[in-house]
Write an enzyme that holds these catalytic residues in place. Structure first.
Site, PDB file in Angstrom:
ATOM      1  N   PHE A 282      35.973  -5.873 -13.110  1.00 30.31           N
ATOM      2  CA  PHE A 282      37.051  -6.222 -14.373  1.00 30.31           C
ATOM      3  C   PHE A 282      37.112  -4.245 -14.461  1.00 30.31           C
ATOM      4  CE2 PHE A 282      34.817  -9.975 -13.816  1.00 30.31           C
ATOM      5  CZ  PHE A 282      36.135 -11.072 -13.941  1.00 30.31           C
ATOM      6  N   PHE A 287      33.410  -3.237 -16.430  1.00 27.00           N
ATOM      7  CA  PHE A 287      32.478  -3.580 -16.632  1.00 27.00           C
ATOM      8  C   PHE A 287      32.689  -4.302 -14.529  1.00 27.00           C
ATOM      9  CE2 PHE A 287      33.863  -7.720 -18.446  1.00 27.00           C
ATOM     10  CZ  PHE A 287      33.561  -8.730 -17.347  1.00 27.00           C
ATOM     11  N   GLU A 289      31.401  -8.051 -12.484  1.00 29.12           N
ATOM     12  CA  GLU A 289      30.151  -8.336 -12.320  1.00 29.12           C
ATOM     13  C   GLU A 289      29.889  -8.928 -10.732  1.00 29.12           C
ATOM     14  OE1 GLU A 289      30.445 -13.876 -12.876  1.00 29.12           O
ATOM     15  OE2 GLU A 289      32.010 -12.927 -12.490  1.00 29.12           O
ATOM     16  N   ILE A 290      28.573  -8.910 -10.733  1.00 27.41           N
ATOM     17  CA  ILE A 290      27.822  -9.009  -9.095  1.00 27.41           C
ATOM     18  C   ILE A 290      27.252 -10.372  -9.257  1.00 27.41           C
ATOM     19  CG2 ILE A 290      25.642  -8.567  -8.190  1.00 27.41           C
ATOM     20  CD1 ILE A 290      25.493  -5.754 -10.018  1.00 27.41           C
ATOM     21  N   VAL A 291      28.472 -10.572  -8.171  1.00 23.97           N
ATOM     22  CA  VAL A 291      28.200 -12.430  -7.675  1.00 23.97           C
ATOM     23  C   VAL A 291      27.444 -13.045  -6.963  1.00 23.97           C
ATOM     24  CG1 VAL A 291      29.561 -14.617  -6.969  1.00 23.97           C
ATOM     25  CG2 VAL A 291      30.754 -12.455  -8.235  1.00 23.97           C
ATOM     26  N   CYS A 293      24.512 -11.401  -3.989  1.00 20.09           N
ATOM     27  CA  CYS A 293      23.365 -10.774  -3.546  1.00 20.09           C
ATOM     28  C   CYS A 293      22.767 -11.234  -2.662  1.00 20.09           C
ATOM     29  CB  CYS A 293      23.168  -9.667  -4.798  1.00 20.09           C
ATOM     30  SG  CYS A 293      21.542  -8.171  -3.856  1.00 20.09           S
ATOM     31  N   GLY A 303      13.716  -2.047   2.421  1.00 14.50           N
ATOM     32  CA  GLY A 303      14.328  -1.169   1.257  1.00 14.50           C
ATOM     33  C   GLY A 303      15.635  -1.550   1.595  1.00 14.50           C
ATOM     34  N   GLY A 305      17.928  -3.709   0.215  1.00  9.79           N
ATOM     35  CA  GLY A 305      17.822  -4.653  -1.074  1.00  9.79           C
ATOM     36  C   GLY A 305      18.093  -3.602  -2.269  1.00  9.79           C
ATOM     37  N   THR A 306      17.534  -2.165  -2.015  1.00  7.16           N
ATOM     38  CA  THR A 306      17.415  -1.506  -3.458  1.00  7.16           C
ATOM     39  C   THR A 306      18.545   0.262  -2.736  1.00  7.16           C
ATOM     40  OG1 THR A 306      15.446  -1.153  -3.628  1.00  7.16           O
ATOM     41  CG2 THR A 306      16.216   1.059  -3.734  1.00  7.16           C
ATOM     42  N   LEU A 325      27.470  -6.291 -14.732  1.00  8.95           N
ATOM     43  CA  LEU A 325      26.298  -7.731 -15.471  1.00  8.95           C
ATOM     44  C   LEU A 325      26.201  -9.063 -14.075  1.00  8.95           C
ATOM     45  CD1 LEU A 325      28.610  -8.291 -18.375  1.00  8.95           C
ATOM     46  CD2 LEU A 325      26.323  -7.975 -18.420  1.00  8.95           C
ATOM     47  N   ILE A 356      33.506 -13.356 -17.114  1.00  8.46           N
ATOM     48  CA  ILE A 356      32.617 -14.152 -15.816  1.00  8.46           C
ATOM     49  C   ILE A 356      32.056 -15.019 -16.041  1.00  8.46           C
ATOM     50  CG2 ILE A 356      31.736 -11.060 -16.453  1.00  8.46           C
ATOM     51  CD1 ILE A 356      29.215 -12.849 -17.710  1.00  8.46           C
ATOM     52  N   TYR A 359      26.093 -18.775 -14.903  1.00  3.99           N
ATOM     53  CA  TYR A 359      25.117 -20.016 -14.122  1.00  3.99           C
ATOM     54  C   TYR A 359      24.673 -21.213 -15.026  1.00  3.99           C
ATOM     55  CZ  TYR A 359      27.572 -18.120 -10.298  1.00  3.99           C
ATOM     56  OH  TYR A 359      28.564 -17.906  -9.837  1.00  3.99           O
TER      57      TYR A 359
END
Length: 589
Positions: A282, A287, A289-291, A293, A303, A305-306, A325, A356, A359
């Site tokens: 946005f 910011f 939004e992470i939907v 992962c 490692g 994911g990092t 967020l 956002i 949930y």
């Protein structure tokens, strides 16, 4: 000036222009005709494409110029300032100064230029160096340092005034070169100095360098052709997310993953996705939004994911977006906390509320990015810095020939000790921060119980003072939303009472430092004309008077309180302090 111009351009690009029928201020037929034409063009090229993806979208400031700006400037100017005044109570202090103090004179200057025929703003060949503008701020430099766009002179001056007078020295270049050669040469490493586990993202970084894995930002589009490879990766990511997030309906995953407004950073191995992070930026709100992962089961705990999150951070810094967020379920909270996310939302609620997706049963988490950090290299740099410091300490320790016996204070029931009581610490060159020589300090001769009793008397009379009401309890962040954005070291009378009961105040200087911190924080956050600011002035004067009556105040405190204080350490930090104190220089990286 640049920041103010950027704000105005942002407003023009996001403003909903009113229809011609509602423009009562346009009186002439010619002006009404011009505005009607400009409004129709804006509607087609700028407004409708924001919610209709099949049409190409244009920013207002990129496709309109003098005619629209002259027709709308006075109206928009009033609407913008009215909106800023309505939102003033929710703004951080420095933004309030920027928008309500500096923005109006900027608009006044711009007003003159817009309606002047020969203004340089209408010159397509204008060069920036051909005209000098008078800065709106009083000074763009303090002590020879240029102010960043996110700072104001008032804020910067306070920060410098309250900062401790620390002096740093660089290590000699010869010493730096010697230590770097040592930590880079495996044959010269001393046993036990560098023993530590490698960073979690070290293996993925090596795989990426060897081209074993690749990272791509992919997404669907309705206006541009999508390659077959991208579509295959999106389908593969759909399978990854649906398998790793079984509670999420596959229809919902598909809807967001293939939505043109969403993007996904895909981790590709052997030409197929093994993980990814789906997000929606946005830009206008600042910011993302992470939907979703996820990483496939057999590739987890490696490692990846990092490494994915670090690439995502660097990608957003390059786009100028510094806030994440996300709603995390119970199983994902730990992962996001390790990636720098927090349940303490520092972003203003107005910026994200209604944008956002919410949930049920999930926790909203926030991460603020530092634009000065390259996150994919961050762990390597910190690891190298630690090696440097450890080697420096090791070299210094080898030069110390005298060995002192261990500390026995804690076995005898003592909870804390002054730093200078550690055997050998003054021999290393350490000096108390509160004085140049020991003779300049007032000797603390009171018995611990007597001192605690006297401090309790002072604290009680201060709490009962009529001007102490703003400081009796910690500031509620739900009421004063941005308080802890500005105040990093909060203090209040309730916390001081608890500290007094736990015998934290082993010297009067610690007690004075906490009390003065209350007044300092109040002056940082509040303006001088406010009632709370005046309460702080009155209460500070009352506090000093009571301290003088009990013989707990002297002229030395008037100069150094809140800036230079003695410190007391506990058992947990003694070992680290003893090691670090051998380093008589301060390293700057």
């Amino acid at each position: 000036m640049y920041e103010l111009a950027r704000i105005l351009i942002h407003c023009l690009n996001t403003w909903d222009f009113p229809p011609p029928s509602s423009q009562k201020h346009i009186v002439s037929h010619e002006e009404a005709t011009i505005y009607k034409i400009e409004y129709t063009r804006w509607l087609v090229f700028c407004h409708v494409p924001t919610f209709c993806d099949s049409l190409q979208h244009f920013d207002t400031t990129m496709v309109f110029g003098r005619t629209l700006l002259r027709a709308m400037f006075k109206y928009i100017r009033k609407q913008i300032m009215d909106q800023f005044h309505r939102e003033r109570d929710t703004m951080p202090q420095e933004r309030r100064i920027l928008l309500l103090t500096n923005f109006p004179p900027f608009l006044n200057q711009l007003d003159e230029e817009i309606y002047t025929a020969n203004s340089p703003i209408w010159d397509p060949d204008f060069k920036a160096h051909s005209i000098q503008f008078q800065p709106l701020l009083d000074s763009n430099k303090l002590k020879g340092k240029t102010i960043r766009s996110s700072e104001t002179p008032v804020r910067d001056a306070k920060r410098k005034k309250l900062a401790q007078d620390e002096q740093f020295e660089d290590l000699p270049q010869e010493t730096v070169a010697e230590i770097i050669a040592t930590i880079d040469d495996p044959n010269c490493m001393t046993d036990g100095v560098f023993q530590s586990a490698p960073p979690t993202d070290e293996a993925p970084k090596l795989e990426e360098k060897r081209n074993v894995i690749q990272l791509h930002v992919v997404g669907n589009s309705l206006t541009e052709p999508v390659t077959k490879q991208t579509m295959l990766w999106l389908i593969g990511l759909q399978n990854v997310f649906s398998h790793q997030l079984p509670r999420m309906p596959i229809e919902y995953i598909t809807q967001l993953l293939f939505d043109p407004k969403h993007r996904t950073i895909a981790l590709i191995k052997e030409n197929r996705p093994i993980g990814g992070i789906c997000f929606r930026p946005f830009e206008t709100q600042g910011f993302t939004e992470i939907v979703f992962c996820a990483v496939t089961s057999r590739e987890q705990i490696k490692g990846y994911g990092t490494h994915l999150m670090n690439h995502l951070k660097d990608y957003h810094i390059s786009k100028g977006i510094l806030h994440f967020l996300t709603f995390a379920d119970q199983n994902a909270i730990g992962y996001f906390e390790r990636q720098g996310f927090s349940k303490d939302i520092k972003l203003n609620r107005i910026a994200y509320q209604g944008y956002i997706k919410d949930y049920e049963g999930a926790t909203l988490m926030h991460c603020e990015l530092n634009p000065k950090i390259i996150y994919t290299e961050f762990t390597s740099i910190v690891r190298r810095q630690k090696k440097f410091v450890k080697q420096l300490i090791y070299q210094q320790q080898r030069t110390v020939s005298k060995v002192h016996p261990g500390l026995t204070f804690f076995k005898e029931g003592v909870r804390s000790i002054p730093i200078e009581s550690i055997p050998g610490i003054e021999e290393t060159g350490w000096k108390p921060a509160s004085r140049a020589t020991r003779g300049q300090q007032l000797e603390e001769s009171q018995d611990a119980d007597i001192l605690a009793g006297m401090l309790k008397i002072v604290l009680n009379v201060v709490k009962n003072h009529e001007d102490s009401w703003p400081f009796r309890k910690p500031v509620d962040k739900n009421i004063v939303i941005d308080y802890y954005d500005h105040i990093k070291y909060p203090m209040d009378l309730k916390t001081m009472t608890e500290r007094l009961k736990s015998r934290y105040y082993v010297s009067r200087r610690l007690f004075i430092a906490d009390m003065m911190r209350i007044f300092t924080n109040c002056r940082i956050y509040n303006r001088p004309e406010t009632e709370i600011y005046k309460c702080a002035d009155n209460l500070q004067q009352y506090f000093q008077t009571k301290m003088k009556e009990l013989g707990l105040w002297d002229n030395h405190h008037r100069n150094c309180v809140g800036v230079k204080m003695d410190f007391v350490i506990d058992k947990a930090t003694v070992a680290e302090l003893v090691g670090l104190c051998f380093n008589q220089n301060v390293i700057k990286f």
